[in-house]
Design an enzyme around this catalytic site. Structure first.
Site, PDB file in Angstrom:
ATOM      1  N   GLY A 192       1.014  -0.989  -0.356  1.00 58.78           N
ATOM      2  CA  GLY A 192       0.252   0.304   0.105  1.00 58.78           C
ATOM      3  C   GLY A 192       0.980   1.341  -0.203  1.00 58.78           C
ATOM      4  O   GLY A 192       1.777   1.294  -0.029  1.00 58.78           O
ATOM      5  N   GLY A 194       0.706   6.078   1.324  1.00 55.79           N
ATOM      6  CA  GLY A 194       0.315   7.456   1.019  1.00 55.79           C
ATOM      7  C   GLY A 194       1.505   8.414   0.971  1.00 55.79           C
ATOM      8  O   GLY A 194       2.662   7.932   0.519  1.00 55.79           O
ATOM      9  N   GLY A 197       4.872   7.554   2.870  1.00 56.94           N
ATOM     10  CA  GLY A 197       5.729   6.559   2.029  1.00 56.94           C
ATOM     11  C   GLY A 197       5.144   5.587   1.263  1.00 56.94           C
ATOM     12  O   GLY A 197       3.913   5.488   0.871  1.00 56.94           O
ATOM     13  N   VAL A 199       3.921   1.022   1.831  1.00 53.99           N
ATOM     14  CA  VAL A 199       4.113  -0.245   3.159  1.00 53.99           C
ATOM     15  C   VAL A 199       4.133  -1.523   2.235  1.00 53.99           C
ATOM     16  O   VAL A 199       3.839  -1.370   0.925  1.00 53.99           O
ATOM     17  CB  VAL A 199       2.533  -0.311   3.314  1.00 53.99           C
ATOM     18  CG1 VAL A 199       2.556  -1.802   4.738  1.00 53.99           C
ATOM     19  CG2 VAL A 199       2.149   0.611   4.617  1.00 53.99           C
ATOM     20  N   ASP A 308      -9.692   6.823  13.400  1.00 50.56           N
ATOM     21  CA  ASP A 308      -9.795   6.609  12.061  1.00 50.56           C
ATOM     22  C   ASP A 308     -10.153   4.916  12.063  1.00 50.56           C
ATOM     23  O   ASP A 308      -9.629   4.585  10.792  1.00 50.56           O
ATOM     24  CB  ASP A 308      -8.348   6.863  11.486  1.00 50.56           C
ATOM     25  CG  ASP A 308      -8.702   7.232  10.093  1.00 50.56           C
ATOM     26  OD1 ASP A 308      -9.736   7.288   9.083  1.00 50.56           O
ATOM     27  OD2 ASP A 308      -7.239   7.127   9.049  1.00 50.56           O
TER      28      ASP A 308
HETATM   29  P1  ADP Z   1      -2.299   5.382   6.185  1.00 47.88           P
HETATM   30  O1  ADP Z   1      -1.815   5.911   7.089  1.00 47.88           O
HETATM   31  O2  ADP Z   1      -1.749   6.090   4.627  1.00 47.88           O
HETATM   32  O3  ADP Z   1      -3.912   4.876   5.513  1.00 47.88           O
HETATM   33  P2  ADP Z   1      -2.389   2.731   7.027  1.00 47.88           P
HETATM   34  O4  ADP Z   1      -1.523   2.710   8.176  1.00 47.88           O
HETATM   35  O5  ADP Z   1      -3.425   2.142   6.271  1.00 47.88           O
HETATM   36  O6  ADP Z   1      -1.575   4.072   6.164  1.00 47.88           O
HETATM   37  O7  ADP Z   1      -1.774   1.741   5.584  1.00 47.88           O
HETATM   38  C1  ADP Z   1      -1.933   2.228   4.315  1.00 47.88           C
HETATM   39  C2  ADP Z   1      -2.116   0.236   3.575  1.00 47.88           C
HETATM   40  O8  ADP Z   1      -0.640  -0.153   3.404  1.00 47.88           O
HETATM   41  C3  ADP Z   1      -3.826  -0.061   3.458  1.00 47.88           C
HETATM   42  O9  ADP Z   1      -4.303  -0.006   3.003  1.00 47.88           O
HETATM   43  C4  ADP Z   1      -2.462  -1.543   3.375  1.00 47.88           C
HETATM   44  O10 ADP Z   1      -2.990  -1.698   1.881  1.00 47.88           O
HETATM   45  C5  ADP Z   1      -1.093  -1.545   3.332  1.00 47.88           C
HETATM   46  N1  ADP Z   1      -0.923  -2.107   4.787  1.00 47.88           N
HETATM   47  C6  ADP Z   1      -1.086  -1.612   6.053  1.00 47.88           C
HETATM   48  N2  ADP Z   1      -0.053  -2.109   7.502  1.00 47.88           N
HETATM   49  C7  ADP Z   1      -0.648  -2.646   6.802  1.00 47.88           C
HETATM   50  C8  ADP Z   1      -0.368  -4.596   7.463  1.00 47.88           C
HETATM   51  N3  ADP Z   1      -0.142  -4.806   8.713  1.00 47.88           N
HETATM   52  N4  ADP Z   1      -0.453  -5.702   6.591  1.00 47.88           N
HETATM   53  C9  ADP Z   1      -0.728  -5.798   4.761  1.00 47.88           C
HETATM   54  N5  ADP Z   1      -0.744  -4.725   4.675  1.00 47.88           N
HETATM   55  C10 ADP Z   1      -0.742  -3.842   5.331  1.00 47.88           C
HETATM   56 MG    MG Z   2      -5.400   3.859   6.925  1.00 49.24          MG
END
Ligand code: ADP
Ligand code: MG
Length: 467
Positions: A192, A194, A197, A199, A308
């Site tokens: 993912g 944002g 940066g 993930v 959130d």
């Molecule tokens: P943001 O603050 O940008 O919303 P997130 O923590 O929601 O960040 O993470 C963004 C994306 O990264 C998620 O929508 C998901 O697709 C992926 N992601 C984040 N954490 C995990 C995880 N623990 N396992 C698998 N995918 C993850």
């Molecule tokens: Mg998120």
């Protein structure tokens, strides 16, 4: 264990009812009568020493009991309605219950049952005081293979992310907030992204095992404030440990600042559901949303506000297991506070926010309940977008005018009523997560016990039994 039981009670009841005996030290699975005798005669031979075995051809069970240095064999009857008994004895739903009964009443046997003849291949035999916490039924325990009877569905507690990787005391000793770069392997695969940066997928090497991880990598050109935000997120996550919340493994400061989390491989709930509309039942959605309520109840009990909660921030481990993630806006409440007051409004997910958040910048577990209602709506509409094309300010007017979103197609009334209660305007009148969890649990149990017989007749019959 408590969490496991609450969230998985219907499945556990089914498993326990049908397979409990398989975990008992006195159960020797399929062995011949002679082998049964040999095992009973080995070691001491007190009266009432017993074992249960599968009879070779018939698919029924036999009970072998020692009395006066002689072995007696009895067939355990299994009638058409699925009940077990001794000839003309009291009938029971499970072999395990029958054995427990025969420890108190002989019911036609030469003696009551006393000491179990311990199956040398039974995992419990080695540690009789520790109940088998995991691997009920269909997974193997140390070399012991129960007959493949139970439904083949992985329960959350059978996954590697149910417990913290630090639940092992040896591993806990090594737990640190900052982890070493050498122990981390980062894959190119992006899970993912944002503004912060991206993930990435990776593997974290611990002393005894390697675990799959998701790594939030900060873009190096980010300003200090973004770094501080990620550190705050890490600080919150560091304090949380619950099966229904994505755990942080640690932080790594190397080529960039990285937040290392356990992996939820099936991604965000909204996307997961929208791409599998036909495969996932309403009952299955209820199961996942009940798990989310358990995670939220944990936050409520520990005075954290998420701020959130949305389907995009619920991550899916597998079809029957979801976890809450993204603690980027979360706050720990002070000891005497039940809400957090934001000084200024930021980039807020207005469609998920309760009126008091928007009007007074006040965030509490009750405002998380409002977001939970929106998340429920998203889930039961299989990843639909809340309030269609409305913009934030329009949504606010919509709510003030006492309007609420319609019931998603196919969503049960009980669930919609709960959603609507999450959207009660005044936070004092809104249910808390203790109530929300109880309500969705009650509904979930009621539907999951009614698994249609054509799916698995044995399972459904077992579920209806009081145990
Ligand atoms: P943001 O603050 O940008 O919303 P997130 O923590 O929601 O960040 O993470 C963004 C994306 O990264 C998620 O929508 C998901 O697709 C992926 N992601 C984040 N954490 C995990 C995880 N623990 N396992 C698998 N995918 C993850
Ligand atoms: Mg998120």
């Amino acid at each position: 264990m408590e969490q496991a039981i609450i969230s998985q009670a219907p499945q556990l009841e089914k498993l326990i009812a049908t397979t409990a005996h398989e975990k008992m030290p006195w159960y020797h699975s399929k062995i011949a009568r002679q082998e049964g005798e040999r095992r009973l005669y080995s070691g001491a031979q007190p009266d009432g020493k017993f074992l249960v075995r599968d009879r070779e051809e018939s698919g029924t069970f036999a009970l072998s009991v020692m009395y006066g240095k002689t072995t007696y064999h009895y067939q355990i009857l299994h009638d058409k309605s699925g009940k077990y008994s001794m000839p003309e004895g009291t009938k029971f739903d499970t072999v395990w219950q029958l054995v427990e009964y025969l420890k108190m009443k002989p019911d036609g046997l030469v003696t009551i049952l006393r000491e179990p003849c311990v199956n040398p291949n039974c995992a419990m035999a080695a540690t009789p005081t520790v109940p088998p916490v995991r691997r009920i039924g269909f997974l193997q325990t140390n070399g012991y293979t129960p007959p493949p009877k139970a439904p083949d569905r992985t329960l959350p507690m059978d996954t590697s992310v149910y417990e913290s990787p630090y639940s092992d005391p040896e591993a806990l000793k090594e737990k640190k907030l900052f982890i070493k770069r050498e122990q981390l392997m980062i894959d190119e695969v992006e899970l993912g992204s944002g503004n912060f940066g991206s993930v990435k997928k990776g593997v974290y090497k611990m002393r005894k095992k390697q675990i799959d991880v998701a790594i939030k990598v900060l873009k190096s050109e980010n300003e200090k404030s973004v770094k501080d935000e990620m550190m705050k997120e890490a600080e919150i996550m560091h304090q949380l440990d619950n099966p229904y919340i994505v755990r942080m493994i640690g932080i790594c400061q190397a080529e960039s600042l990285m937040l290392v989390m356990e992996m939820a491989a099936s991604g965000p709930l909204n996307k997961f559901l929208s791409s599998r509309k036909d495969q996932i039942s309403v009952e299955n959605v209820t199961e996942l949303m009940h798990q989310v309520s358990l995670g939220m109840l944990y936050l409520e009990e520990n005075n954290f506000v998420h701020r959130d909660l949305a389907a995009r921030n619920v991550l899916v481990v597998n079809q029957h297991y979801a976890k809450i993630s993204d603690f980027g806006l979360s706050k720990a409440l002070g000891a005497d506070d039940n809400y957090y007051k934001a000084r200024t409004a930021g980039k807020w997910p207005l469609k998920w926010y309760a009126p008091e958040c928007i009007n007074f910048h006040k965030f509490s577990s009750k405002s998380d309940v409002w977001s939970y209602g929106i998340t429920m709506w998203e889930a039961f509409s299989y990843g639909g977008k809340p309030y269609k094309k409305m913009k934030g300010p329009e949504v606010i007017n919509f709510i003030v005018a006492e309007k609420r979103m319609d019931c998603p197609t196919g969503c049960p009334d009980v669930i919609y009523t709960l959603m609507m209660d999450c959207w009660i305007y005044k936070h004092v009148e809104r249910p808390d997560f203790a109530k929300v969890e109880e309500r969705i649990r009650t509904y979930y149990y009621s539907v999951s016990k009614k698994t249609p017989p054509e799916e698995n007749a044995e399972e459904a019959a077992a579920a209806a039994l009081p145990i």
